[in-house]
Enzyme design. Structure first.
Site, short mmCIF file in Angstrom:
data_model
loop_
_atom_site.label_atom_id
_atom_site.label_comp_id
_atom_site.label_asym_id
_atom_site.label_seq_id
_atom_site.Cartn_x
_atom_site.Cartn_y
_atom_site.Cartn_z
N GLY A 49 0.79 -1.15 -0.02
CA GLY A 49 0.05 -0.09 0.01
C GLY A 49 0.80 1.19 -0.05
CB CYS A 50 3.85 2.42 1.94
SG CYS A 50 3.12 2.18 3.61
CB THR A 51 5.05 0.33 -3.07
OG1 THR A 51 5.98 -0.19 -2.10
CG2 THR A 51 5.72 0.44 -4.20
#
Length: 164
Positions: A49-51
């Site tokens: 998700g952060c990527t």
């Protein structure tokens, strides 16, 4: 931790910060004085998700740059993890390390979370649009990544529109 974290209110001064960032940079509220910017908090570098969120902001930089809006990402990761993440994803904007937790706590994003019944403390995915006067113009809490950057861009265009 039953209490709801306190986010800075819209119109309130943005909490102060100064942190080391990717590629040997430093980021601070003082350095951003006089121009609006996006400050987003993400839980952990190099996770799916952060990527996706970081890559979405990277893709939007040209449009955000057109509004004069820099982007700063913040997590509690070590500088080594942040530098590896920024390099691997070829991110032009700074990712900052809040290793002490001072900034995540000041912005109310250090919260109790639950995963598979286990409670732990972590960063709530959140984004703050800060205006040129250093005040909070917009807050997105509990961010869902798909479509989020488009929402930020829309709010940013309203913020930087003439007469705003």
């Amino acid at each position: 931790m039953a209490d709801t974290p306190l986010f800075p209110a819209i119109g309130a001064p943005a909490p102060d910060f100064a942190m080391p960032a990717s590629k040997g940079r430093q980021v601070s509220l003082a350095a951003m004085k006089g121009r609006p910017f996006v400050l987003y908090f993400y839980p952990k570098a190099s996770t799916p998700g952060c990527t996706t969120e970081a890559c979405d902001f990277q893709e939007a930089l040209a449009a955000l740059g057109g509004t004069g809006l820099p982007v700063i990402g913040v997590s509690r990761d070590s500088m080594k993890a942040i530098d590896n993440f920024a390099t691997k994803q070829n991110l032009a904007f700074p990712l900052a390390s809040d290793a002490t937790g001072t900034v995540t706590e000041a912005y109310g994003v250090w919260v109790e979370k639950t995963l598979y019944g286990r409670k732990y403390m972590g960063i709530e995915r959140a984004t703050f649009l800060i205006d040129a006067d250093g005040r909070v113009a917009h807050v997105w809490r509990n961010v869902k990544v798909p479509g989020h950057v488009a929402d930020v861009m829309q709010a940013a265009s309203r913020l930087s529109a003439p007469g705003q």
